[in-house]
Design an enzyme around this catalytic site. Structure first.
Site: not given
Lengths: 144, 375
Positions: B80, B185, B196-197
């Site tokens: 990343c 969730r 979360c991405c």
């Protein structure tokens, strides 16, 4: 299922974790005969001194201190969740990763003494079961 | 090192781009950046392309469709942190006088949508780990040591997703409350889905200039003050999971090289792939003391109207995360902030901006880059 069938399941990684006859779990350590460096599993080459000979196997301690753990609610395909994973610091400086079984209803404690056992993972379909290293809080004699 | 400036920026919106090829994505970002730089393709001396999974000679495959002159092209992978690593190589090339104008492209076109997954199946993953699990382990340890709560992590998601509503390039533009974040969730540990991405496809490009190519200022010049890269190569010794040491080491090097201190930073774009990451990066970047991440959250200092806004663009959480593009997109956003031309959440009086990105497996191998820009 007979005891023989149970033993025949493969380990998730025989270089790091084995289940001996009778079900006793063992974390495989590696020690360099030249420089004394220890690691989880025997390496082909010592990471510290780069020796490729005198790399010996030994049994790592089976108890250690819980460093961190997390519940996994959204598991990968085929894995049956939820369950927890985490890392345990063994005496001697090796940190190991495995399934963690912490009693329901209480928050995990950093530094809690944990002991190793072999957990069998079953999967859906034709995927064979396998043994993984797992930890639960040590029995402490004299405590409820 | 010579002085190195940002000559131009360009980017596509981040999204599914199902019907857009890699070459088309790249061409759009590159054309925008060259136009912004007022440069022709013949004015570019070299190209650096950051991507993770686009295959062999991805840069050359993209540039040949633009009839680019056959200048040196280097493709760079650091998970990343691929885009930021490519930017760093470009900065060094211009600073060293090996090139006067260099194009940096960060790009990723992903095969499938959803939560981030990596190629390598590690031992930990076979036992049952998942990619967000490393962040969850770090978050759990931080909670155990410092009393950080799920509300602290969730606040970061609410902040960034709400910031992203005004960002036309962002993929996820829906505001949410802390309660909605917590109720989404469950993924692992304190992390829920909205923390979360999501994966995305997209491209971002920057032109760096120095020497002859830096002359003539039609607008306020943005200068690259430092770009530091640190590695994670965990071979055995247990590490402190409550802080990201590669971020800290890269930040320390970037501050020292530039002579800029953490308190001088006016705006930050950092790697919020997961909320736990953002909170720990506050500490790694020395925006607060070690262990002070939750306190910084609770002070509101990193909100868009706070003392040091973090991720006013919405970050990875709102933009989505095309792996190779993210590091360059952060810099595109910060250049707009420094020029005073951000369409969304312009922070008043920005003089110094900092970008942080990181990438790697969950199992001890990775990289972190910190870049400081100023006017």
């Amino acid at each position: 299922m007979s005891e023989d069938d149970e033993k025949n399941f493969a380990s998730v990684d025989a270089q790091r974790f084995r289940v001996e006859p009778g079900g006793k779990p063992m974390l495989v350590g590696g020690r360099c005969g030249h420089c004394g460096c220890i690691a989880w599993s025997v390496r082909a080459m010592c990471p510290r001194c780069w020796a490729t000979d005198q790399q010996e196997e030994f049994a790592l301690p089976t108890k250690g201190a819980l460093y961190s753990m997390t519940a996994v609610q959204r598991a990968q395909n085929g894995y049956r969740g939820p369950y927890a994973v985490g890392v345990v610091d063994l005496p001697g400086g090796v940190r190991v990763f495995g399934r963690i079984h912490w009693p329901e209803g209480s928050r995990w404690r950093a530094g809690a003494e944990m002991e190793l056992f072999a957990e069998r993972l079953d999967f859906d379909g034709d995927v064979p079961s396998m043994w993984v290293p797992a930890f639960r809080p040590s029995e402490v004699p004299g405590h409820a | 090192m010579r002085k190195v400036y940002v000559g131009g920026i360009g980017a596509t919106e981040f999204g599914a781009h199902e019907n857009t090829s890699l070459e088309q994505l790249g061409a759009r970002a590159i054309a925008d950046a060259l136009r912004d730089a007022e440069l022709d393709r013949n004015g570019i001396d070299a190209v650096y392309v950051g991507h993770m999974s686009q295959g062999e000679v991805a840069g050359q495959r993209i540039l040949k469709d633009m009839a680019f002159p056959e200048v040196p092209v280097t493709n760079i992978e650091n998970a990343c942190a691929s885009g930021s690593s490519a930017f760093r190589e470009a900065w060094i090339a211009v600073g060293a006088g090996m090139a006067d104008a260099v194009l940096v492209l960060g790009i990723e076109k992903l095969a499938s949508k959803g939560l981030l997954t990596l190629k390598t199946q590690t031992f930990e993953e076979r036992v049952g780990h998942i990619m967000p699990g490393s962040y969850a382990l770090a978050g759990e340890r931080h909670m155990a040591e410092h009393g950080t709560t799920i509300e602290d992590f969730a606040w970061i998601a609410a902040k960034n997703r709400s910031n992203g509503v005004a960002n036309p390039k962002a993929m996820f533009r829906k505001a949410c409350t802390v309660e909605e974040v917590i109720a989404s969730r469950k993924i692992a540990g304190p992390l829920t889905l909205l923390q979360c991405c999501g994966t995305a496809s997209g491209a971002a490009a920057v032109v760096l200039v120095g020497g002859k190519a830096a002359r003539g200022a039609s607008r306020k010049k943005v200068r690259v003050r430092s770009c530091a890269l640190s590695s994670k190569m965990q071979w055995g010794e247990p590490e402190d999971l409550s802080i990201f040491m590669p971020t800290y080491r890269a930040a320390k090097a970037a501050y020292e090289y530039s002579g800029i201190a953490p308190e001088d930073v006016d705006v930050v774009e950092l790697h919020d792939a997961f909320t736990v990451g953002e909170l720990l990066h506050y500490e790694g970047l020395m925006l607060c003391a070690k262990g002070g991440g939750a306190e910084l959250v609770r002070s509101g200092a990193t909100a868009v109207d706070g003392r040091v806004p973090v991720n006013p663009s919405g970050g990875l959480l709102a933009r989505g995360h095309p792996v190779g593009a993210t590091g360059v997109m952060q810099l595109v956003e910060l250049v707009k902030q420094l020029r005073g031309s951000a369409e969304h959440h312009q922070v008043p009086g920005v003089k110094v901006a900092l970008a942080q990105s990181q990438g790697g497996t969950g199992a001890g191998a990775g990289a972190a880059a910190v870049t400081i820009l100023s006017t």
